[in-house]
Design a protein around this motif. Structure first.
Motif, mmCIF file in Angstrom:
data_model
loop_
_atom_site.group_PDB
_atom_site.id
_atom_site.type_symbol
_atom_site.label_atom_id
_atom_site.label_comp_id
_atom_site.label_asym_id
_atom_site.label_seq_id
_atom_site.Cartn_x
_atom_site.Cartn_y
_atom_site.Cartn_z
ATOM 1 N N PRO A 115 0.821 -1.215 0.000
ATOM 2 C CA PRO A 115 0.000 0.000 0.000
ATOM 3 C C PRO A 115 0.855 1.266 0.000
ATOM 4 O O PRO A 115 2.010 1.253 0.412
ATOM 5 C CB PRO A 115 -0.786 -0.087 1.311
ATOM 6 C CG PRO A 115 -0.560 -1.441 1.869
ATOM 7 C CD PRO A 115 0.673 -1.993 1.220
ATOM 8 N N ILE A 116 0.256 2.338 -0.467
ATOM 9 C CA ILE A 116 0.875 3.661 -0.399
ATOM 10 C C ILE A 116 0.332 4.321 0.864
ATOM 11 O O ILE A 116 -0.881 4.331 1.087
ATOM 12 C CB ILE A 116 0.514 4.501 -1.632
ATOM 13 C CG1 ILE A 116 1.089 3.849 -2.879
ATOM 14 C CG2 ILE A 116 1.001 5.931 -1.473
ATOM 15 C CD1 ILE A 116 0.623 4.492 -4.160
ATOM 16 N N THR A 117 1.214 4.848 1.679
ATOM 17 C CA THR A 117 0.802 5.462 2.942
ATOM 18 C C THR A 117 1.318 6.890 3.014
ATOM 19 O O THR A 117 2.488 7.148 2.759
ATOM 20 C CB THR A 117 1.346 4.651 4.142
ATOM 21 O OG1 THR A 117 0.900 3.300 4.021
ATOM 22 C CG2 THR A 117 0.857 5.226 5.455
ATOM 23 N N VAL A 118 0.399 7.803 3.362
ATOM 24 C CA VAL A 118 0.749 9.211 3.548
ATOM 25 C C VAL A 118 0.387 9.583 4.977
ATOM 26 O O VAL A 118 -0.748 9.397 5.398
ATOM 27 C CB VAL A 118 -0.017 10.133 2.577
ATOM 28 C CG1 VAL A 118 0.484 11.568 2.703
ATOM 29 C CG2 VAL A 118 0.094 9.643 1.150
ATOM 30 N N VAL A 119 1.380 10.074 5.726
ATOM 31 C CA VAL A 119 1.142 10.526 7.099
ATOM 32 C C VAL A 119 1.323 12.037 7.121
ATOM 33 O O VAL A 119 2.338 12.555 6.655
ATOM 34 C CB VAL A 119 2.106 9.848 8.096
ATOM 35 C CG1 VAL A 119 1.863 10.361 9.512
ATOM 36 C CG2 VAL A 119 1.951 8.329 8.047
ATOM 37 N N PHE A 120 0.320 12.728 7.640
ATOM 38 C CA PHE A 120 0.324 14.178 7.717
ATOM 39 C C PHE A 120 0.692 14.625 9.127
ATOM 40 O O PHE A 120 0.514 13.882 10.091
ATOM 41 C CB PHE A 120 -1.055 14.727 7.338
ATOM 42 C CG PHE A 120 -1.473 14.364 5.940
ATOM 43 C CD1 PHE A 120 -1.128 15.159 4.866
ATOM 44 C CD2 PHE A 120 -2.204 13.214 5.701
ATOM 45 C CE1 PHE A 120 -1.512 14.824 3.573
ATOM 46 C CE2 PHE A 120 -2.592 12.861 4.419
ATOM 47 C CZ PHE A 120 -2.243 13.670 3.349
ATOM 48 N N SER A 121 1.164 15.854 9.248
ATOM 49 C CA SER A 121 1.592 16.377 10.549
ATOM 50 C C SER A 121 0.411 16.714 11.460
ATOM 51 O O SER A 121 0.572 16.781 12.676
ATOM 52 C CB SER A 121 2.468 17.617 10.363
ATOM 53 O OG SER A 121 1.738 18.652 9.723
ATOM 54 N N ASP A 122 -0.766 16.933 10.888
ATOM 55 C CA ASP A 122 -1.949 17.316 11.657
ATOM 56 C C ASP A 122 -3.165 16.580 11.114
ATOM 57 O O ASP A 122 -3.123 16.028 10.003
ATOM 58 C CB ASP A 122 -2.179 18.829 11.537
ATOM 59 C CG ASP A 122 -1.068 19.627 12.198
ATOM 60 O OD1 ASP A 122 -0.906 19.497 13.426
ATOM 61 O OD2 ASP A 122 -0.354 20.368 11.489
ATOM 62 N N PRO A 123 -4.280 16.590 11.844
ATOM 63 C CA PRO A 123 -5.496 15.933 11.353
ATOM 64 C C PRO A 123 -5.950 16.499 10.009
ATOM 65 O O PRO A 123 -5.926 17.703 9.782
ATOM 66 C CB PRO A 123 -6.530 16.227 12.444
ATOM 67 C CG PRO A 123 -5.725 16.432 13.682
ATOM 68 C CD PRO A 123 -4.459 17.110 13.215
ATOM 69 N N MET A 124 -6.365 15.594 9.140
ATOM 70 C CA MET A 124 -6.856 15.971 7.811
ATOM 71 C C MET A 124 -8.359 15.775 7.691
ATOM 72 O O MET A 124 -8.993 16.400 6.851
ATOM 73 C CB MET A 124 -6.142 15.143 6.740
ATOM 74 C CG MET A 124 -4.643 15.364 6.682
ATOM 75 S SD MET A 124 -4.181 17.047 6.272
ATOM 76 C CE MET A 124 -4.659 17.145 4.571
#
Length: 161
Positions: A46-55
């Motif tokens: 899978p491709i995973t994107v983690v953001f610094s804050d809630p999206m």
């Protein structure tokens, strides 16, 4: 009286400086991590994107939706689904293996993406990864007839003849 107004002015200027410093120090939402990057070793990863804050709101966590409804755009397109694993973590799972010998580009579209507070994402928003190049693994002579040699070629991935 002149001293008093000067003192008040100094306090006001100091408060304005603190307020501006706080505004300038505010950190925009960014992509903390994007994986994979570089060569993809598992074609179903899978491709995973983690953001610094809630999206997204907590209610959106765990709901599957097609890539077309996702803020993530992958080119060339791949069938599969996306799901918010957490309020700041988006994961895309391909329906089939990523095609061999292909470079993929991922971004959040021309309008970008907004965080849960409605602010546009800042920082890097374009990523790429690739599947391994096609490799010739083995060549075998499987026959000779009428001055013709028949060879069998074995590649690292299926190919169309």
């Amino acid at each position: 009286m002149a001293q008093r107004s000067r003192f008040i002015h100094t306090i006001s200027a100091a408060l304005a400086t603190v307020t501006l410093a706080g505004a300038v120090g505010w950190a925009a939402t960014t992509v903390k991590s994007f994986s994979p990057q570089g060569e993809l070793t598992d074609p179903k990863r899978p491709i995973t994107v983690v953001f610094s804050d809630p999206m997204v709101a907590p209610l959106a966590v765990g709901k599957k939706f097609p890539l077309m409804a996702s803020p993530l755009r992958i080119r060339p397109t791949v069938d599969g689904y996306a799901v918010w694993k957490d309020v700041n973590k988006l994961q895309f799972t391909p329906q089939t293996e990523f095609p061999a010998a292909t470079e993929f580009f991922a971004d959040f579209g021309p309008g970008g993406i907004k965080d849960a507070k409605g602010q546009l994402l800042a920082g890097q928003q374009n990523f790429s990864f690739n599947t391994p190049a096609l490799k010739l693994e083995k060549v075998s002579q499987i026959g000779i007839s009428d001055n013709r040699c028949t060879l069998e070629f074995v590649f690292s991935a299926p190919i169309s003849p």
